[in-house]
Design a protein around this motif. Structure first.
Motif, short mmCIF file in Angstrom:
data_model
loop_
_atom_site.label_atom_id
_atom_site.label_comp_id
_atom_site.label_asym_id
_atom_site.label_seq_id
_atom_site.Cartn_x
_atom_site.Cartn_y
_atom_site.Cartn_z
N SER A 9 28.95 40.33 45.93
CA SER A 9 29.69 39.27 45.25
C SER A 9 30.86 39.88 44.49
CB SER A 9 28.77 38.50 44.30
OG SER A 9 28.19 39.37 43.36
N LEU A 11 36.75 32.47 43.98
CA LEU A 11 35.91 33.67 44.02
C LEU A 11 34.44 33.33 43.86
CD1 LEU A 11 37.96 36.17 41.82
CD2 LEU A 11 37.51 36.37 44.27
N TRP A 50 32.40 33.45 47.03
CA TRP A 50 32.50 34.63 47.89
C TRP A 50 31.28 35.51 47.73
CZ3 TRP A 50 38.19 36.80 47.98
CH2 TRP A 50 39.05 35.77 48.38
N GLU A 92 27.64 31.20 53.94
CA GLU A 92 28.50 31.92 53.01
C GLU A 92 29.48 32.83 53.75
OE1 GLU A 92 25.24 31.88 52.88
OE2 GLU A 92 24.80 30.68 51.08
N LEU A 150 33.62 32.46 53.73
CA LEU A 150 34.53 33.53 53.32
C LEU A 150 35.56 33.81 54.41
CD1 LEU A 150 35.38 35.68 51.33
CD2 LEU A 150 33.60 37.18 52.24
N GLU A 205 38.24 31.09 54.45
CA GLU A 205 39.18 31.10 53.34
C GLU A 205 40.53 31.68 53.77
OE1 GLU A 205 39.26 30.32 50.11
OE2 GLU A 205 37.24 29.53 49.81
#
Length: 310
Positions: free
Chosen positions: A123, A135, A138, A176, A180, A183
């Motif tokens: 993280s 953030l 992430w 997750e 990411l 993004e």
């Protein structure tokens, strides 16, 4: 392109400065020392002076041109020295993060983030140029497909290359990991490996001036990643050592406090004397004590505290 323009401007300014100084000094010599026999001597001295002035002048002009182009200094050797010196001196995570992110700013990255191991996941621990709200999501598994692919990919791995390598395993990614990748903030991914262990992952954003990494840039990032991984390992060991020392200190304080508390049998006898236990005998750890007035013993102490009452 900007690199070629940068270097061309530096050399053009050097020629202009040296020629201007040479012409200015010759005019001064003609005015104040008109003898023809002295001109070869002064010409030789000017040539030697120009040779000695070359490197300092080049460094000074390079600094000014880089300041004009990028708003800061960018030098391969300077970045490598900073990476080795500043990161090598880091003794805790905040100091390590500050040194690492400062170097990435110097390399003209507009944004960067470090994914740091926290248990079984990676993280964000430090960043610049990225909103904190973004953030927060992430977080990826430390042993997941994305982390393993970043380790196995060429370093640093571009975002497009990483997507291509993972194209056949998109369904196996965790939500997750897919978030990411979607993004799109990271343009380059750089793992920090030390002794075969993943110490973190650097996510690098766009660069000011040029998007393509040159061979010199790759050398800088490889040196930076190696030094950062070793320092990250040292920081982790120091943090673990500090935690152990704190635990030992806490245990020592607890033991010292426990030694100051009276023994349970002494507390019992003190209570019995206060209330006056009349002509009864209390056997506590082998000692027999006489007291004055009877009271119910169970009202004073727990049964386990007294071995036998006679």
């Amino acid at each position: 392109i900007d690199r070629a323009l940068n270097r061309s401007l530096v050399y053009a300014l050097m020629v202009a400065v040296l020629v201007g100084l040479y012409a200015l000094l010759f005019v001064a010599i003609d005015r104040f020392q008109p003898q023809t026999w002295s001109r070869p001597v002064f010409a030789g001295l000017l040539t030697v002076g120009a040779i000695l002035l070359y490197n300092p002048l080049k460094r000074g002009l390079q600094y000014l041109v880089d300041l004009f182009f990028y708003g800061g200094w960018f030098s391969y050797h300077k970045v490598v020295r900073e990476a080795s010196a500043d990161l090598g001196r880091a003794r805790d995570l905040p100091e390590f993060m500050k040194s690492l992110l400062d170097i990435l700013r110097t390399m003209r990255f507009e944004s960067a983030a470090l994914l740091w191991p926290h248990g079984r996941e990676l993280s964000p621990e430090g960043s610049f140029g990225i909103e904190q709200e973004r953030l927060a999501g992430w977080r990826i598994p430390a042993a997941g497909i994305l982390a393993r692919q970043i380790i196995d990919a060429p370093r640093p791995c571009s975002h497009s290359t990483l997507l291509e390598l993972l194209s056949a395993r998109q369904e196996a990614l965790t939500p997750e990991e897919r978030r990411l990748l979607a993004e799109g903030e990271a343009r380059f991914w750089l793992p920090l490996l030390s002794k075969g262990t993943l110490r973190g992952i650097l996510l690098l954003g766009e660069r000011r001036g040029e998007a393509i990494l040159s061979e010199e840039d790759l050398d800088i990032l490889a040196t930076l990643a190696g030094q950062a991984a070793v320092t990250a390992e040292n920081v982790g060991l120091l943090d673990a050592l500090k935690l152990r020392l704190a635990e030992r200190e806490e245990m020592s304080e607890a033991l010292a406090d426990a030694q100051q508390v009276a023994r349970p049998d002494d507390v019992v006898l003190h209570c019995l004397r206060d209330v006056g236990f009349h002509q009864r005998h209390v056997l506590v750890r082998g000692r027999v004590e006489d007291h004055v007035r009877p009271v119910a013993l169970e009202d004073l102490v727990q049964p386990a505290a007294v071995a036998h009452v006679g």
